[in-house]
Design a protein around this motif. Structure first.
Motif, PDB file in Angstrom:
ATOM      1  N   ALA A   4       4.068  -0.246 -15.645  1.00 27.77           N
ATOM      2  CA  ALA A   4       4.464   0.276 -14.347  1.00 27.77           C
ATOM      3  C   ALA A   4       5.949   0.030 -14.116  1.00 27.77           C
ATOM      4  N   ASP A   5       6.567   0.924 -13.416  1.00 23.59           N
ATOM      5  CA  ASP A   5       7.979   0.786 -13.109  1.00 23.59           C
ATOM      6  C   ASP A   5       8.127   0.035 -11.793  1.00 23.59           C
ATOM      7  N   VAL A   6       8.455   0.701 -10.726  1.00 20.49           N
ATOM      8  CA  VAL A   6       8.773   0.024  -9.476  1.00 20.49           C
ATOM      9  C   VAL A   6       7.821   0.450  -8.361  1.00 20.49           C
ATOM     10  N   LEU A   7       7.368  -0.534  -7.594  1.00 19.13           N
ATOM     11  CA  LEU A   7       6.528  -0.295  -6.427  1.00 19.13           C
ATOM     12  C   LEU A   7       7.416  -0.293  -5.189  1.00 19.13           C
ATOM     13  N   LYS A   8       7.282   0.755  -4.368  1.00 19.29           N
ATOM     14  CA  LYS A   8       8.142   0.903  -3.194  1.00 19.29           C
ATOM     15  C   LYS A   8       7.319   1.218  -1.946  1.00 19.29           C
ATOM     16  N   ALA A   9       7.832   0.766  -0.810  1.00 22.32           N
ATOM     17  CA  ALA A   9       7.320   1.190   0.492  1.00 22.32           C
ATOM     18  C   ALA A   9       8.448   1.960   1.176  1.00 22.32           C
ATOM     19  N   LYS A  10       8.147   3.178   1.597  1.00 24.28           N
ATOM     20  CA  LYS A  10       9.163   4.027   2.209  1.00 24.28           C
ATOM     21  C   LYS A  10       8.842   4.266   3.683  1.00 24.28           C
ATOM     22  N   ASN A  11       9.593   3.581   4.560  1.00 27.50           N
ATOM     23  CA  ASN A  11       9.444   3.730   6.006  1.00 27.50           C
ATOM     24  C   ASN A  11       7.976   3.647   6.425  1.00 27.50           C
ATOM     25  N   VAL A  12       7.320   2.563   6.007  1.00 24.60           N
ATOM     26  CA  VAL A  12       5.876   2.422   6.202  1.00 24.60           C
ATOM     27  C   VAL A  12       5.537   1.780   7.544  1.00 24.60           C
ATOM     28  N   PHE A  13       4.628   2.438   8.243  1.00 24.15           N
ATOM     29  CA  PHE A  13       3.990   1.898   9.439  1.00 24.15           C
ATOM     30  C   PHE A  13       2.506   1.763   9.116  1.00 24.15           C
ATOM     31  N   SER A  14       1.922   0.600   9.391  1.00 24.48           N
ATOM     32  CA  SER A  14       0.482   0.451   9.160  1.00 24.48           C
ATOM     33  C   SER A  14      -0.060  -0.650  10.053  1.00 24.48           C
ATOM     34  N   GLY A  15      -1.379  -0.673  10.181  1.00 29.35           N
ATOM     35  CA  GLY A  15      -2.018  -1.669  11.027  1.00 29.35           C
ATOM     36  C   GLY A  15      -3.513  -1.441  11.077  1.00 29.35           C
ATOM     37  N   TYR A  16      -4.103  -1.791  12.198  1.00 30.01           N
ATOM     38  CA  TYR A  16      -5.547  -1.713  12.349  1.00 30.01           C
ATOM     39  C   TYR A  16      -5.864  -0.920  13.616  1.00 30.01           C
ATOM     40  N   GLU A  17      -6.688   0.123  13.444  1.00 32.42           N
ATOM     41  CA  GLU A  17      -7.006   1.045  14.523  1.00 32.42           C
ATOM     42  C   GLU A  17      -5.701   1.600  15.095  1.00 32.42           C
ATOM     43  N   LYS A  18      -5.433   1.366  16.379  1.00 33.56           N
ATOM     44  CA  LYS A  18      -4.223   1.934  16.970  1.00 33.56           C
ATOM     45  C   LYS A  18      -3.075   0.932  17.063  1.00 33.56           C
ATOM     46  N   LYS A  19      -3.294  -0.282  16.556  1.00 38.04           N
ATOM     47  CA  LYS A  19      -2.264  -1.318  16.650  1.00 38.04           C
ATOM     48  C   LYS A  19      -1.395  -1.313  15.401  1.00 38.04           C
ATOM     49  N   ILE A  20      -0.105  -1.092  15.582  1.00 38.54           N
ATOM     50  CA  ILE A  20       0.840  -1.104  14.473  1.00 38.54           C
ATOM     51  C   ILE A  20       1.265  -2.543  14.187  1.00 38.54           C
ATOM     52  N   ILE A  21       1.090  -2.985  12.951  1.00 36.63           N
ATOM     53  CA  ILE A  21       1.472  -4.337  12.544  1.00 36.63           C
ATOM     54  C   ILE A  21       2.732  -4.293  11.687  1.00 36.63           C
ATOM     55  N   VAL A  22       2.736  -3.417  10.686  1.00 31.43           N
ATOM     56  CA  VAL A  22       3.912  -3.208   9.834  1.00 31.43           C
ATOM     57  C   VAL A  22       4.729  -2.088  10.443  1.00 31.43           C
ATOM     58  N   ASP A  23       5.962  -2.393  10.792  1.00 31.11           N
ATOM     59  CA  ASP A  23       6.748  -1.510  11.664  1.00 31.11           C
ATOM     60  C   ASP A  23       7.969  -0.920  10.943  1.00 31.11           C
ATOM     61  N   GLY A  24       7.740   0.151  10.190  1.00 33.84           N
ATOM     62  CA  GLY A  24       8.847   0.890   9.583  1.00 33.84           C
ATOM     63  C   GLY A  24       9.557   0.154   8.468  1.00 33.84           C
ATOM     64  N   ILE A  25       8.784  -0.408   7.537  1.00 34.87           N
ATOM     65  CA  ILE A  25       9.377  -1.217   6.462  1.00 34.87           C
ATOM     66  C   ILE A  25       9.728  -0.369   5.239  1.00 34.87           C
ATOM     67  N   ASP A  26      10.930  -0.598   4.722  1.00 33.99           N
ATOM     68  CA  ASP A  26      11.397  -0.028   3.453  1.00 33.99           C
ATOM     69  C   ASP A  26      11.629  -1.185   2.492  1.00 33.99           C
ATOM     70  N   ILE A  27      10.896  -1.210   1.385  1.00 34.75           N
ATOM     71  CA  ILE A  27      11.151  -2.242   0.380  1.00 34.75           C
ATOM     72  C   ILE A  27      10.983  -1.659  -1.018  1.00 34.75           C
ATOM     73  N   GLU A  28      11.661  -2.282  -1.949  1.00 39.28           N
ATOM     74  CA  GLU A  28      11.482  -1.970  -3.362  1.00 39.28           C
ATOM     75  C   GLU A  28      11.236  -3.287  -4.081  1.00 39.28           C
ATOM     76  N   ILE A  29      10.073  -3.406  -4.720  1.00 39.45           N
ATOM     77  CA  ILE A  29       9.690  -4.651  -5.369  1.00 39.45           C
ATOM     78  C   ILE A  29      10.427  -4.778  -6.703  1.00 39.45           C
ATOM     79  N   PRO A  30      11.206  -5.851  -6.905  1.00 39.78           N
ATOM     80  CA  PRO A  30      11.916  -6.031  -8.172  1.00 39.78           C
ATOM     81  C   PRO A  30      10.938  -6.129  -9.351  1.00 39.78           C
ATOM     82  N   LYS A  31      11.223  -5.396 -10.396  1.00 33.90           N
ATOM     83  CA  LYS A  31      10.347  -5.361 -11.565  1.00 33.90           C
ATOM     84  C   LYS A  31      10.468  -6.636 -12.381  1.00 33.90           C
TER      85      LYS A  31
END
Length: 275
Positions: A4-31
């Motif tokens: 595998a090369d690189v795992l990335k999150a691009k402007n990610v919002f996520s959570g549970y039901e209607k509650k946003i926990i992860v708020d617009g995160i951009d990351i690139e995991i170093p290989k």
């Protein structure tokens, strides 16, 4: 299959039901590095890890592996590349250590093909790495919390993925075994080139073992980089609301956090001296 090369999150919002926990995160995991996600309780660390592992579907944004959305990768194909050890895995009733570790080989099984030589070799290697070969025939119900944690990590190792996500892998372990587990994961990175992402609560262990740190505060990524570059008194105050001194670890030269507390001592020399 290529690594595998690189795992990335691009402007990610996520959570549970209607509650946003992860708020617009951009990351690139170093290989081929160890990355640690730090932050206060309920800041979104575990939610971010689960989103990276496709256990939680982003509300918006996307998780990308090798420039392909992980939502488009077949489950078994993804499981050969990316493994996850969750925070509180459920132990199947009556299962033995060997059988549980063997479940890490599920992505390699087909309807017509059972366990083969490579599967058993991977299981034996994982048991050996974690020092629990002698427990292979023991029932999980008979083990201590620390022993169980070793078995879960062995199952993740048996999966032989390029990327390994671990949510608090040192839970239930005393300090001796915490160091041992983190040393083993460091060896795994060096020998296999495994990309490891962990959530850890201990800031000092995070700073010592991480090649790269992601600091999360209230669902947002507030800092990222090498421990020596980003671990500062102001960052710890922001992320953990903790007044502290940041000194130099005498063993690793990594940052070392000393809480001030109510009646703090003023340190003139901001480094420890070995005794």
């Amino acid at each position: 299959m290529k690594r595998a090369d690189v795992l990335k999150a691009k402007n990610v919002f996520s959570g549970y039901e209607k509650k946003i926990i992860v708020d617009g995160i951009d990351i690139e995991i170093p290989k081929n590095k160890i990355s640690v996600i730090i932050g206060a309780n309920a800041c979104g660390k575990s939610t971010l890890l689960k989103t990276l592992a496709r256990l939680i579907q982003p509300t918006s944004g996307e998780i990308v592996l090798d420039d392909k959305k992980i939502s488009e990768i077949p489950p078994k194909q993804l499981a050969k590349v990316l493994g996850l050890l969750p925070q509180s895995p459920v132990v199947p009733e009556g299962i033995t250590v060997g059988d549980l570790v063997g479940r890490g080989r599920f992505p390699y099984q087909t309807f017509f093909k059972g366990m083969g030589k490579k599967d058993y070799e991977a299981i034996d290697e994982a048991l050996d790495i974690m020092g629990i070969s002698d427990l292979a025939n023991r029932c999980m119900d008979e083990l201590s919390g620390g022993q169980r944690q070793r078995v879960w990590i062995a199952m993740a190792l048996a999966q032989q993925t390029d990327i390994l996500l671990l949510d608090e892998p040192t839970t239930y372990l005393d300090i001796t075994y915490q160091i041992e587990i983190l040393d083993l994961l460091t060896d795994l990175k060096k020998k296999r080139g495994t990309t490891i992402v962990m959530v850890l609560h201990d800031i000092n262990l995070s700073a010592r073992y991480a090649d790269y740190i992601f600091a999360v505060y209230q669902g947002k990524l507030v800092s990222q980089g090498k421990p020596n570059e980003i671990i500062t008194e102001s960052l710890i105050k922001k992320v953990f609301d903790l007044d502290c001194f940041v000194m130099k670890d005498p063993v690793s030269d990594s940052p070392f956090i000393v809480p001030k507390g109510r009646h703090h001592i003023n340190f003139d020399n901001r480094s420890f001296q070995a005794v």
